[in-house]
Motif scaffolding. Structure first.
Motif, mmCIF file in Angstrom:
data_model
loop_
_atom_site.group_PDB
_atom_site.id
_atom_site.type_symbol
_atom_site.label_atom_id
_atom_site.label_comp_id
_atom_site.label_asym_id
_atom_site.label_seq_id
_atom_site.Cartn_x
_atom_site.Cartn_y
_atom_site.Cartn_z
ATOM 1 N N UNK A 11 -75.718 -18.039 25.183
ATOM 2 C CA UNK A 11 -76.486 -19.289 25.142
ATOM 3 C C UNK A 11 -76.023 -20.164 23.982
ATOM 4 N N UNK A 12 -75.698 -19.562 22.855
ATOM 5 C CA UNK A 12 -75.193 -20.327 21.711
ATOM 6 C C UNK A 12 -73.897 -21.048 22.068
ATOM 7 N N UNK B 19 -73.174 -25.059 22.034
ATOM 8 C CA UNK B 19 -71.991 -25.636 21.385
ATOM 9 C C UNK B 19 -71.214 -26.547 22.307
ATOM 10 N N UNK B 20 -71.067 -26.139 23.565
ATOM 11 C CA UNK B 20 -70.364 -26.977 24.542
ATOM 12 C C UNK B 20 -71.095 -28.296 24.748
ATOM 13 N N UNK B 21 -72.414 -28.225 24.872
ATOM 14 C CA UNK B 21 -73.194 -29.452 25.096
ATOM 15 C C UNK B 21 -73.143 -30.380 23.891
ATOM 16 N N UNK C 120 -67.300 -30.087 8.323
ATOM 17 C CA UNK C 120 -67.674 -28.799 8.924
ATOM 18 C C UNK C 120 -69.179 -28.607 8.870
ATOM 19 N N UNK C 121 -69.741 -28.235 10.008
ATOM 20 C CA UNK C 121 -71.169 -27.973 10.117
ATOM 21 C C UNK C 121 -71.390 -26.558 10.616
ATOM 22 N N UNK C 122 -72.534 -26.012 10.289
ATOM 23 C CA UNK C 122 -72.940 -24.715 10.828
ATOM 24 C C UNK C 122 -74.334 -24.874 11.409
ATOM 25 N N UNK C 123 -74.525 -24.297 12.564
ATOM 26 C CA UNK C 123 -75.835 -24.294 13.199
ATOM 27 C C UNK C 123 -76.227 -22.839 13.393
ATOM 28 N N UNK C 124 -77.356 -22.465 12.841
ATOM 29 C CA UNK C 124 -77.856 -21.100 12.976
ATOM 30 C C UNK C 124 -78.953 -21.088 14.031
ATOM 31 N N UNK C 125 -78.764 -20.255 15.036
ATOM 32 C CA UNK C 125 -79.729 -20.105 16.122
ATOM 33 C C UNK C 125 -80.150 -18.634 16.168
#
Length: 82
Positions: free
Chosen positions: A23-24, A28-30, A11-16
């Motif tokens: 846009x987030x 995520x789709x890309x 599991x990863x988390x990306x904070x934008x």
């Protein structure tokens, strides 16, 4: 200002923090679709396997008391257990 971190296991988390929710979701789709356009991908395709992933997004709400609350909403959107 963007951050990427491993939560547990795979599991990863990306904070934008400066990105709106729509846009987030596009990001995520890309990130969840393997890029098959380049020649390096074609050469590696014989030995590379792609793992499916689920993407969930959540924005910080005014009444969120902890990061875990927002993370749980993202996990629910992704259809995974939090």
């Amino acid at each position: 200002s963007d951050l990427l971190g491993r939560l547990e296991g795979s599991r990863l988390a990306i904070l934008l923090p400066e990105t709106d929710l729509e846009t987030a979701r596009e990001v995520g789709k890309r990130l969840s679709v393997p890029d098959s356009k380049g020649p390096e991908t074609e050469a590696a395709s014989d030995t590379t396997t792609h793992t499916a992933c689920r993407v969930g997004c959540a924005g910080l709400e005014p009444n969120d008391e902890a990061f875990d609350v927002m993370l749980a909403r993202a996990a629910a959107e992704a259809g995974s257990e939090s």
